[in-house]
Design a protein around this motif. Sequence first.
Motif, PDB file in Angstrom:
ATOM      1  N   GLY A   1       9.174   7.858  17.469  1.00 41.97           N
ATOM      2  CA  GLY A   1       8.660   7.194  16.287  1.00 41.97           C
ATOM      3  C   GLY A   1       7.350   7.805  15.817  1.00 41.97           C
ATOM      4  O   GLY A   1       6.903   8.840  16.329  1.00 41.97           O
ATOM      5  N   ASP A   2       6.729   7.159  14.834  1.00 43.25           N
ATOM      6  CA  ASP A   2       5.539   7.739  14.215  1.00 43.25           C
ATOM      7  C   ASP A   2       4.535   6.649  13.834  1.00 43.25           C
ATOM      8  O   ASP A   2       4.842   5.462  13.851  1.00 43.25           O
ATOM      9  N   ARG A   3       3.340   7.113  13.477  1.00 40.73           N
ATOM     10  CA  ARG A   3       2.329   6.273  12.860  1.00 40.73           C
ATOM     11  C   ARG A   3       2.091   6.797  11.444  1.00 40.73           C
ATOM     12  O   ARG A   3       2.243   7.989  11.189  1.00 40.73           O
ATOM     13  N   TRP A   4       1.731   5.888  10.546  1.00 42.69           N
ATOM     14  CA  TRP A   4       1.636   6.241   9.137  1.00 42.69           C
ATOM     15  C   TRP A   4       0.360   5.701   8.519  1.00 42.69           C
ATOM     16  O   TRP A   4      -0.154   4.664   8.930  1.00 42.69           O
ATOM     17  N   LEU A   5      -0.102   6.406   7.498  1.00 39.47           N
ATOM     18  CA  LEU A   5      -1.169   5.898   6.640  1.00 39.47           C
ATOM     19  C   LEU A   5      -0.575   5.605   5.269  1.00 39.47           C
ATOM     20  O   LEU A   5      -0.013   6.497   4.622  1.00 39.47           O
ATOM     21  N   TYR A   6      -0.673   4.356   4.856  1.00 39.97           N
ATOM     22  CA  TYR A   6      -0.131   3.902   3.575  1.00 39.97           C
ATOM     23  C   TYR A   6      -1.264   3.591   2.601  1.00 39.97           C
ATOM     24  O   TYR A   6      -2.306   3.058   2.987  1.00 39.97           O
ATOM     25  N   THR A   7      -1.041   3.866   1.325  1.00 38.43           N
ATOM     26  CA  THR A   7      -1.936   3.405   0.270  1.00 38.43           C
ATOM     27  C   THR A   7      -1.128   3.240  -1.009  1.00 38.43           C
ATOM     28  O   THR A   7      -0.016   3.779  -1.134  1.00 38.43           O
ATOM     29  N   LEU A   8      -1.658   2.486  -1.966  1.00 39.12           N
ATOM     30  CA  LEU A   8      -0.978   2.326  -3.243  1.00 39.12           C
ATOM     31  C   LEU A   8      -0.993   3.642  -4.016  1.00 39.12           C
ATOM     32  O   LEU A   8      -1.966   4.404  -3.953  1.00 39.12           O
ATOM     33  N   ASP A   9       0.078   3.893  -4.755  1.00 38.10           N
ATOM     34  CA  ASP A   9       0.154   5.073  -5.607  1.00 38.10           C
ATOM     35  C   ASP A   9      -0.675   4.804  -6.865  1.00 38.10           C
ATOM     36  O   ASP A   9      -0.295   3.992  -7.712  1.00 38.10           O
ATOM     37  N   MET A  10      -1.796   5.484  -7.005  1.00 41.06           N
ATOM     38  CA  MET A  10      -2.684   5.253  -8.140  1.00 41.06           C
ATOM     39  C   MET A  10      -2.139   5.810  -9.443  1.00 41.06           C
ATOM     40  O   MET A  10      -2.673   5.515 -10.524  1.00 41.06           O
ATOM     41  N   ASN A  11      -1.067   6.610  -9.374  1.00 39.46           N
ATOM     42  CA  ASN A  11      -0.464   7.109 -10.613  1.00 39.46           C
ATOM     43  C   ASN A  11      -0.005   5.962 -11.504  1.00 39.46           C
ATOM     44  O   ASN A  11      -0.021   6.075 -12.737  1.00 39.46           O
ATOM     45  N   PHE A  12       0.420   4.867 -10.869  1.00 35.10           N
ATOM     46  CA  PHE A  12       0.879   3.727 -11.651  1.00 35.10           C
ATOM     47  C   PHE A  12      -0.255   3.199 -12.529  1.00 35.10           C
ATOM     48  O   PHE A  12      -0.061   2.881 -13.700  1.00 35.10           O
ATOM     49  N   MET A  13      -1.449   3.127 -11.977  1.00 37.50           N
ATOM     50  CA  MET A  13      -2.607   2.637 -12.711  1.00 37.50           C
ATOM     51  C   MET A  13      -3.095   3.658 -13.737  1.00 37.50           C
ATOM     52  O   MET A  13      -3.498   3.301 -14.846  1.00 37.50           O
ATOM     53  N   ILE A  14      -3.023   4.942 -13.382  1.00 37.56           N
ATOM     54  CA  ILE A  14      -3.582   5.982 -14.240  1.00 37.56           C
ATOM     55  C   ILE A  14      -2.645   6.352 -15.389  1.00 37.56           C
ATOM     56  O   ILE A  14      -3.076   6.506 -16.542  1.00 37.56           O
ATOM     57  N   TYR A  15      -1.351   6.484 -15.074  1.00 38.48           N
ATOM     58  CA  TYR A  15      -0.402   6.979 -16.074  1.00 38.48           C
ATOM     59  C   TYR A  15       0.635   5.946 -16.523  1.00 38.48           C
ATOM     60  O   TYR A  15       1.425   6.228 -17.418  1.00 38.48           O
ATOM     61  N   GLY A  16       0.638   4.772 -15.911  1.00 38.47           N
ATOM     62  CA  GLY A  16       1.728   3.833 -16.158  1.00 38.47           C
ATOM     63  C   GLY A  16       1.698   3.136 -17.496  1.00 38.47           C
ATOM     64  O   GLY A  16       2.728   2.616 -17.946  1.00 38.47           O
ATOM     65  N   GLY A  17       0.542   3.085 -18.152  1.00 36.25           N
ATOM     66  CA  GLY A  17       0.448   2.403 -19.439  1.00 36.25           C
ATOM     67  C   GLY A  17      -0.045   3.331 -20.522  1.00 36.25           C
ATOM     68  O   GLY A  17       0.218   4.534 -20.509  1.00 36.25           O
ATOM     69  N   ALA A  18      -0.775   2.761 -21.482  1.00 40.86           N
ATOM     70  CA  ALA A  18      -1.370   3.589 -22.529  1.00 40.86           C
ATOM     71  C   ALA A  18      -2.414   4.516 -21.896  1.00 40.86           C
ATOM     72  O   ALA A  18      -3.008   4.181 -20.869  1.00 40.86           O
TER      73      ALA A  18
END
Length: 213
Positions: free
Chosen positions: A167-184
């Motif tokens: 198995g493995d260990r992981w580092l997770y974070t939110l994808d900031m592209n949604f905030m940067i490019y997801g709207g206007a």
Amino acid sequence: MSGIISLIKWVLIIIGLIATYYMVSLQMQYGVTSKVISEMVSPKLHPESMAKVYMPMTNTLLDTGDITQASIIKIKVAKDVTNADVEEAMESIATAEGIRSVGMLPLSDMVEIQTGEKQRFLKIFQYCAPRTAMTMVQHSDAFSAYLPCRLALIEDQKHFETGGKEGDRWLYTLDMNFMIYGGAPLPDYLLEKALDVQRVMTAIQTGGAEGDF
């Protein structure tokens, strides 16, 4: 040849009928068809929103059926890097980049204390650039829900069950592209700040996973 052409025509007709059926169903249930069409004709979204946000998100959602998987970025932690190494590396990079560590939440330790049962490792790290954060909230109060920036160090179930042998260990974070490019498109002054925060969080996540600082 005529038989093949006829078959292709029928396939296209069937595809068209299926698409029409679903569009009509969506319109009847949710009233979205006219909205989708109007947005396609007169787009308000960032020109890269489909490529950087909605298509990758849709593909991941269809592959996994998990909306949370579609909205995050995860990096595997190197086998020879300890959890302490990850934490030290992230804190060092954050300090060098001028972003503040504003709290850690040792969730697995807390649950172990509460239940008396061993838990797989899970610790949340929180970071914030206060002036940038206030600038983002000035643009939209809704940005406050994204604050502070978070990274989660988590041991997957297999790694936990085998004592780290598999198995493995992981580092997770939110994808900031949604905030940067997801709207206007964001105003230039805010886009610059958002991209810099994204760069810093990527550096912290990557450096932590490699134990590199």
